[in-house]
Design a protein around this motif. Structure first.
Motif, PDB file in Angstrom:
ATOM      1  N   ASN A 162      66.977 -24.552 -68.928  1.00 44.10           N
ATOM      2  CA  ASN A 162      67.524 -23.219 -69.104  1.00 44.10           C
ATOM      3  C   ASN A 162      67.307 -22.367 -67.858  1.00 44.10           C
ATOM      4  O   ASN A 162      68.181 -21.602 -67.473  1.00 44.10           O
ATOM      5  CB  ASN A 162      66.906 -22.566 -70.335  1.00 44.10           C
ATOM      6  N   ILE A 163      66.152 -22.492 -67.212  1.00 45.08           N
ATOM      7  CA  ILE A 163      65.861 -21.706 -66.013  1.00 45.08           C
ATOM      8  C   ILE A 163      66.757 -22.142 -64.857  1.00 45.08           C
ATOM      9  O   ILE A 163      67.195 -21.312 -64.053  1.00 45.08           O
ATOM     10  CB  ILE A 163      64.359 -21.785 -65.638  1.00 45.08           C
ATOM     11  N   ILE A 164      67.081 -23.428 -64.777  1.00 48.94           N
ATOM     12  CA  ILE A 164      67.968 -23.916 -63.723  1.00 48.94           C
ATOM     13  C   ILE A 164      69.367 -23.340 -63.907  1.00 48.94           C
ATOM     14  O   ILE A 164      70.003 -22.913 -62.937  1.00 48.94           O
ATOM     15  CB  ILE A 164      67.998 -25.461 -63.717  1.00 48.94           C
ATOM     16  N   ILE A 165      69.840 -23.289 -65.131  1.00 50.20           N
ATOM     17  CA  ILE A 165      71.163 -22.722 -65.402  1.00 50.20           C
ATOM     18  C   ILE A 165      71.175 -21.233 -65.075  1.00 50.20           C
ATOM     19  O   ILE A 165      72.139 -20.719 -64.497  1.00 50.20           O
ATOM     20  CB  ILE A 165      71.567 -22.986 -66.865  1.00 50.20           C
ATOM     21  N   ARG A 166      70.097 -20.533 -65.400  1.00 50.62           N
ATOM     22  CA  ARG A 166      70.028 -19.106 -65.080  1.00 50.62           C
ATOM     23  C   ARG A 166      70.026 -18.862 -63.573  1.00 50.62           C
ATOM     24  O   ARG A 166      70.705 -17.971 -63.068  1.00 50.62           O
ATOM     25  CB  ARG A 166      68.783 -18.483 -65.700  1.00 50.62           C
ATOM     26  N   LEU A 167      69.245 -19.657 -62.848  1.00 53.71           N
ATOM     27  CA  LEU A 167      69.207 -19.505 -61.389  1.00 53.71           C
ATOM     28  C   LEU A 167      70.551 -19.856 -60.756  1.00 53.71           C
ATOM     29  O   LEU A 167      70.995 -19.173 -59.827  1.00 53.71           O
ATOM     30  CB  LEU A 167      68.093 -20.377 -60.803  1.00 53.71           C
ATOM     31  N   ALA A 168      71.201 -20.904 -61.248  1.00 54.94           N
ATOM     32  CA  ALA A 168      72.514 -21.271 -60.724  1.00 54.94           C
ATOM     33  C   ALA A 168      73.532 -20.169 -61.012  1.00 54.94           C
ATOM     34  O   ALA A 168      74.359 -19.839 -60.156  1.00 54.94           O
ATOM     35  CB  ALA A 168      72.974 -22.596 -61.323  1.00 54.94           C
ATOM     36  N   SER A 169      73.460 -19.588 -62.186  1.00 53.28           N
ATOM     37  CA  SER A 169      74.378 -18.492 -62.526  1.00 53.28           C
ATOM     38  C   SER A 169      74.112 -17.274 -61.650  1.00 53.28           C
ATOM     39  O   SER A 169      75.049 -16.598 -61.208  1.00 53.28           O
ATOM     40  CB  SER A 169      74.235 -18.116 -63.998  1.00 53.28           C
ATOM     41  N   LEU A 170      72.839 -16.972 -61.388  1.00 49.86           N
ATOM     42  CA  LEU A 170      72.489 -15.856 -60.516  1.00 49.86           C
ATOM     43  C   LEU A 170      73.019 -16.090 -59.097  1.00 49.86           C
ATOM     44  O   LEU A 170      73.631 -15.212 -58.490  1.00 49.86           O
ATOM     45  CB  LEU A 170      70.972 -15.657 -60.491  1.00 49.86           C
ATOM     46  N   PHE A 171      72.785 -17.298 -58.575  1.00 53.18           N
ATOM     47  CA  PHE A 171      73.271 -17.633 -57.244  1.00 53.18           C
ATOM     48  C   PHE A 171      74.788 -17.568 -57.177  1.00 53.18           C
ATOM     49  O   PHE A 171      75.361 -17.049 -56.214  1.00 53.18           O
ATOM     50  CB  PHE A 171      72.769 -19.032 -56.841  1.00 53.18           C
ATOM     51  N   ILE A 180      82.082 -18.191 -43.480  1.00 52.73           N
ATOM     52  CA  ILE A 180      83.034 -17.884 -44.556  1.00 52.73           C
ATOM     53  C   ILE A 180      83.471 -19.161 -45.267  1.00 52.73           C
ATOM     54  O   ILE A 180      83.541 -19.214 -46.494  1.00 52.73           O
ATOM     55  CB  ILE A 180      84.256 -17.108 -43.998  1.00 52.73           C
ATOM     56  N   TRP A 181      83.760 -20.231 -44.476  1.00 53.80           N
ATOM     57  CA  TRP A 181      84.153 -21.494 -45.086  1.00 53.80           C
ATOM     58  C   TRP A 181      83.022 -22.082 -45.927  1.00 53.80           C
ATOM     59  O   TRP A 181      83.259 -22.597 -47.029  1.00 53.80           O
ATOM     60  CB  TRP A 181      84.581 -22.496 -44.012  1.00 53.80           C
ATOM     61  N   CYS A 182      81.798 -22.014 -45.441  1.00 58.72           N
ATOM     62  CA  CYS A 182      80.647 -22.542 -46.199  1.00 58.72           C
ATOM     63  C   CYS A 182      80.432 -21.755 -47.490  1.00 58.72           C
ATOM     64  O   CYS A 182      80.185 -22.334 -48.551  1.00 58.72           O
ATOM     65  CB  CYS A 182      79.387 -22.515 -45.345  1.00 58.72           C
ATOM     66  N   MET A 183      80.514 -20.425 -47.386  1.00 58.53           N
ATOM     67  CA  MET A 183      80.326 -19.606 -48.592  1.00 58.53           C
ATOM     68  C   MET A 183      81.445 -19.860 -49.600  1.00 58.53           C
ATOM     69  O   MET A 183      81.194 -19.960 -50.803  1.00 58.53           O
ATOM     70  CB  MET A 183      80.255 -18.125 -48.217  1.00 58.53           C
ATOM     71  N   SER A 184      82.665 -20.003 -49.126  1.00 54.61           N
ATOM     72  CA  SER A 184      83.783 -20.285 -50.026  1.00 54.61           C
ATOM     73  C   SER A 184      83.639 -21.663 -50.659  1.00 54.61           C
ATOM     74  O   SER A 184      83.890 -21.844 -51.850  1.00 54.61           O
ATOM     75  CB  SER A 184      85.105 -20.196 -49.272  1.00 54.61           C
ATOM     76  N   GLY A 185      83.219 -22.639 -49.866  1.00 54.63           N
ATOM     77  CA  GLY A 185      83.003 -23.988 -50.404  1.00 54.63           C
ATOM     78  C   GLY A 185      81.893 -24.021 -51.430  1.00 54.63           C
ATOM     79  O   GLY A 185      82.015 -24.660 -52.480  1.00 54.63           O
ATOM     80  N   ALA A 186      80.783 -23.326 -51.131  1.00 54.81           N
ATOM     81  CA  ALA A 186      79.675 -23.278 -52.090  1.00 54.81           C
ATOM     82  C   ALA A 186      80.103 -22.577 -53.377  1.00 54.81           C
ATOM     83  O   ALA A 186      79.760 -22.998 -54.483  1.00 54.81           O
ATOM     84  CB  ALA A 186      78.473 -22.571 -51.472  1.00 54.81           C
ATOM     85  N   LEU A 187      80.880 -21.508 -53.238  1.00 53.85           N
ATOM     86  CA  LEU A 187      81.391 -20.798 -54.411  1.00 53.85           C
ATOM     87  C   LEU A 187      82.277 -21.715 -55.240  1.00 53.85           C
ATOM     88  O   LEU A 187      82.160 -21.752 -56.471  1.00 53.85           O
ATOM     89  CB  LEU A 187      82.169 -19.556 -53.959  1.00 53.85           C
ATOM     90  N   LEU A 188      83.113 -22.479 -54.597  1.00 59.04           N
ATOM     91  CA  LEU A 188      83.988 -23.409 -55.300  1.00 59.04           C
ATOM     92  C   LEU A 188      83.185 -24.499 -56.008  1.00 59.04           C
ATOM     93  O   LEU A 188      83.420 -24.800 -57.177  1.00 59.04           O
ATOM     94  CB  LEU A 188      84.988 -24.031 -54.323  1.00 59.04           C
ATOM     95  N   VAL A 189      82.214 -25.083 -55.312  1.00 58.49           N
ATOM     96  CA  VAL A 189      81.409 -26.158 -55.901  1.00 58.49           C
ATOM     97  C   VAL A 189      80.599 -25.643 -57.097  1.00 58.49           C
ATOM     98  O   VAL A 189      80.590 -26.260 -58.172  1.00 58.49           O
ATOM     99  CB  VAL A 189      80.477 -26.787 -54.838  1.00 58.49           C
ATOM    100  N   PHE A 190      79.919 -24.517 -56.927  1.00 58.28           N
ATOM    101  CA  PHE A 190      79.124 -23.984 -58.032  1.00 58.28           C
ATOM    102  C   PHE A 190      80.008 -23.518 -59.185  1.00 58.28           C
ATOM    103  O   PHE A 190      79.656 -23.685 -60.346  1.00 58.28           O
ATOM    104  CB  PHE A 190      78.209 -22.853 -57.560  1.00 58.28           C
ATOM    105  N   GLY A 191      81.170 -22.951 -58.858  1.00 56.12           N
ATOM    106  CA  GLY A 191      82.092 -22.539 -59.915  1.00 56.12           C
ATOM    107  C   GLY A 191      82.578 -23.725 -60.726  1.00 56.12           C
ATOM    108  O   GLY A 191      82.629 -23.680 -61.959  1.00 56.12           O
ATOM    109  N   LEU A 192      82.920 -24.824 -60.033  1.00 60.70           N
ATOM    110  CA  LEU A 192      83.344 -26.035 -60.732  1.00 60.70           C
ATOM    111  C   LEU A 192      82.208 -26.646 -61.547  1.00 60.70           C
ATOM    112  O   LEU A 192      82.417 -27.143 -62.656  1.00 60.70           O
ATOM    113  CB  LEU A 192      83.896 -27.059 -59.737  1.00 60.70           C
TER     114      LEU A 192
END
Length: 180
Positions: free
Chosen positions: A2-11, A50-62
């Motif tokens: 549960n804490i991992i999901i919360r931290l991932a959601s926060l990030f 910008i590309w790294c942040m967009s890629g990380a956003l895409l990966v975490f969103g997926l």
């Protein structure tokens, strides 16, 4: 977990806000910000960031999307609130308990038990289907079985058993009947 999901959601939330703010401020035509963004655009690391942040956003969103789509709901259980905690009795345990009670009756063959748990109104419903071998007083036997099942389940779970529906699929006798 549960804490991992919360931290991932926060990030993911912080990353989304950051990328959204950068895109929003880049589209604005403000004199004070335009010069600053022009300096940033000239920096070779700006596009990589910008590309790294967009890629990380895409990966975490997926990842969050896949996790939410594949998450299993918990097994149905009756929840008993105690003074210092909670007890959960699974639907499978209740079905096994009912099955053992049904199998104590002589002549019962191939029983099937289905239950429905309603935690909101705090009750259980049971449906039992079976074949019976060589019984004469079928209504009396079914009434006796209903009362035994009700008593054992209510003692087992401290929850009222609202309905006990018994369906007899087949009545078999030892004598072979000739059809004329």
């Amino acid at each position: 977990m549960n804490i991992i999901i919360r931290l991932a959601s926060l990030f993911l939330g912080l990353l989304t806000v950051t990328v959204s703010a950068i895109v929003f401020f880049e589209t604005l035509e403000m004199r004070s910000l335009t010069g600053w963004f022009n300096q940033l655009r000239d920096d070779p690391a700006y596009h990589a960031v910008i590309w790294c942040m967009s890629g990380a956003l895409l990966v975490f969103g997926l990842a969050v999307l896949v996790k939410s789509l594949t998450a299993r709901s918990p097994e149905p259980a009756i929840l008993l609130d105690m003074g210092n905690g909670r007890i959960a009795i699974s639907e499978k345990a209740i079905q096994t308990h009912i099955m053992k009670t049904v199998l104590l009756t002589d002549g019962v063959r191939s029983p099937a038990v289905h239950t429905r748990i309603n935690n909101r109104n705090s009750f259980i419903e049971a449906e039992i289907t079976f074949s019976i071998f060589n019984q004469v007083d079928l209504p009396g036997l079914c009434r006796k079985m209903q009362s035994e099942i009700t008593t054992t389940v209510e003692n087992f779970t401290d929850t009222p058993l609202k309905n006990v529906c018994i369906t007899v699929r087949d009545l078999r006798t030892r004598d072979r009947l000739k059809v004329v």
